[in-house]
Design a protein around this motif. Structure first.
Motif, PDB file in Angstrom:
ATOM      1  N   ASN A 147      16.886  -9.939 -17.669  1.00  0.00           N
ATOM      2  CA  ASN A 147      17.315 -10.176 -16.287  1.00  0.00           C
ATOM      3  C   ASN A 147      16.955 -11.584 -15.839  1.00  0.00           C
TER       4      ASN A 147
ATOM      5  N   SER B 101      18.208 -14.465 -11.005  1.00  0.00           N
ATOM      6  CA  SER B 101      17.141 -13.470 -11.089  1.00  0.00           C
ATOM      7  C   SER B 101      16.215 -13.834 -12.241  1.00  0.00           C
TER       8      SER B 101
ATOM      9  N   LYS C 135      12.326 -12.390 -14.403  1.00  0.00           N
ATOM     10  CA  LYS C 135      11.579 -11.188 -14.772  1.00  0.00           C
ATOM     11  C   LYS C 135      10.751 -10.648 -13.608  1.00  0.00           C
TER      12      LYS C 135
ATOM     13  N   ASP D 244      11.997 -10.288 -10.607  1.00  0.00           N
ATOM     14  CA  ASP D 244      12.921  -9.588  -9.702  1.00  0.00           C
ATOM     15  C   ASP D 244      13.204  -8.180 -10.219  1.00  0.00           C
ATOM     16  N   ASP D 245      13.640  -7.319  -9.305  1.00  0.00           N
ATOM     17  CA  ASP D 245      13.943  -5.941  -9.691  1.00  0.00           C
ATOM     18  C   ASP D 245      15.438  -5.721  -9.901  1.00  0.00           C
ATOM     19  N   TYR D 246      16.208  -6.810 -10.038  1.00  0.00           N
ATOM     20  CA  TYR D 246      17.647  -6.698 -10.281  1.00  0.00           C
ATOM     21  C   TYR D 246      18.071  -7.751 -11.296  1.00  0.00           C
ATOM     22  N   ASN D 247      19.322  -7.676 -11.700  1.00  0.00           N
ATOM     23  CA  ASN D 247      19.859  -8.581 -12.713  1.00  0.00           C
ATOM     24  C   ASN D 247      21.087  -9.280 -12.150  1.00  0.00           C
TER      25      ASN D 247
ATOM     26  N   TRP E 187      18.220  -2.386 -14.382  1.00  0.00           N
ATOM     27  CA  TRP E 187      17.094  -2.568 -13.468  1.00  0.00           C
ATOM     28  C   TRP E 187      17.226  -1.591 -12.295  1.00  0.00           C
ATOM     29  N   THR E 188      17.136  -2.072 -11.048  1.00  0.00           N
ATOM     30  CA  THR E 188      17.259  -1.147  -9.910  1.00  0.00           C
ATOM     31  C   THR E 188      18.682  -1.100  -9.355  1.00  0.00           C
TER      32      THR E 188
ATOM     33  N   ARG F 180      22.445   2.816  -7.498  1.00  0.00           N
ATOM     34  CA  ARG F 180      21.450   2.827  -8.565  1.00  0.00           C
ATOM     35  C   ARG F 180      21.466   4.195  -9.234  1.00  0.00           C
TER      36      ARG F 180
ATOM     37  N   PRO G  46      16.469   4.415 -19.688  1.00  0.00           N
ATOM     38  CA  PRO G  46      17.206   3.968 -18.504  1.00  0.00           C
ATOM     39  C   PRO G  46      18.446   4.808 -18.261  1.00  0.00           C
TER      40      PRO G  46
END
Length: 347
Positions: free
Chosen positions: A125, A155, A157, A159-162, A184-185, A211, A219
């Protein structure tokens, strides 16, 4: 007398037999059945019409960064030159090891075409979305040429998104938005400045709109968002499960709708896209057919006939062709809106 009666009966039976023995009528060919030309390789396609020509942009690698295809009729497709043959310097520095431009989106805004694209490495990400613009899509025009406008959003590493898989939309209030995300989220939404095409507030936190809560042991992939404005609702398409595995790809596309662009997006059964719900929109061929696998990364075209003013919606996507060693292949299907207000792809 008996013989004559028997002959008559047999004759009548023979006359009737062909009507009873007629083979079933084959279903009418779909648009996908008629597609021809340069359909492979197409991955993560988006589509737009400029004048009388349809343009498809898709993921590129190596020296062909963002593939291009054109058609006069949505059926016959011809590959063109790539948008770029090398990554911009900013992208090389921001995302070391990247070698391609992925998952573009195309829109016509303020007199210029905006091409959003992703730069990343597989499974990471540490990603970025960039922007290129051109006054025209016609390579023969004097003013044709793509100008890179640089970084839009990135983004890391932390961050919680890509920051990949961008899709642009102007809402009914005239506000500009970019939806994005993969794994990710999940899927995020960012408001853009209408003039620059970049975030309106760089400090604002992205809004979560879809999500899939991860089950124990792995995942639950969600990616490839695309927003459509129709019938008083915003419609969000996303792809679930795994792409990029050829005929073993398990990709499929779901859709949900919301009165507000920020959500919540719900499927026909009320299931929330924030909980891995939604209504299936595109799925693989039935097991007994098994040709086109993993249909996903859907884009959308609202096509208006310049003479009649009639509109027709289409969904464009890729699928992996089992008869061609799993090659990612261009697919296009008309969309019919049902009496219940929900779309159905005729693929």
């Amino acid at each position: 007398m008996r013989r004559q009666t028997l002959v008559t009966v047999l004759g009548l039976a023979l006359l009737a037999a062909p009507a009873c023995a007629q083979p079933p009528v084959a279903p009418a060919a779909t648009l996908n059945d008629r597609l021809t030309g340069d359909l492979v390789p197409t991955h993560d396609p988006v589509i737009i019409r400029a004048g009388d020509i349809y343009h498809v942009f898709s993921t590129g690698h190596g020296k062909r960064l963002i593939e291009t295809r054109t058609s006069p009729d949505l059926i016959h497709w011809t590959a063109g030159d790539p948008v770029f043959t090398a990554l911009p310097d900013w992208a090389k520095q921001a995302i070391p090891g990247s070698d391609g431009m992925w998952a573009p989106d195309i829109a016509h805004v303020n007199g210029r075409y905006r091409l959003y694209y992703s730069v990343s490495t597989f499974g990471s990400n540490r990603s970025a979305i960039g922007l290129a613009t051109s006054p025209t899509l016609d390579p023969k025009a004097k003013d044709y040429g793509w100008r890179d406008e640089g970084l839009v959003v990135m983004s890391t590493k932390d961050d919680d998104y890509n920051a990949i898989d961008p899709n642009f939309l102007i809402d009914r209030d005239g506000r500009h938005w970019l939806t994005l995300g993969s794994f990710w989220t999940g899927i995020k939404l960012i408001e853009l400045d209408p003039d620059s095409g970049k975030p309106k507030n760089a400090q604002a936190k992205p809004v979560s709109i879809a999500r899939r809560p991860a089950p124990a042991g792995g995942p639950a992939p969600v990616e490839a968002p695309f927003l459509v404005d129709h019938g008083g609702y915003y419609w969000l398409m996303v792809s679930y499960d795994y792409c990029c595995k050829g005929v073993n790809s398990s990709y499929y596309t779901v859709i949900g709708r919301s009165k507000a662009i920020t959500g919540p997006y719900l499927g026909k059964d009320g299931s929330s896209l924030m909980e891995g719900g939604g209504t299936i929109f595109l799925r693989a061929d039935l097991q007994e057919q098994q040709r086109f696998r993993g249909p996903g990364h859907a884009g959308w075209l609202h096509d208006v006939d310049s003479k009649t003013g009639d509109g027709q919606d289409y969904v464009v996507y890729h699928a992996y062709d089992k008869q061609a060693n799993g090659a990612p292949t261009l697919r296009i299907a008309p969309v019919r809106w049902g009496a219940n207000g929900w779309p159905q792809a005729e693929y």
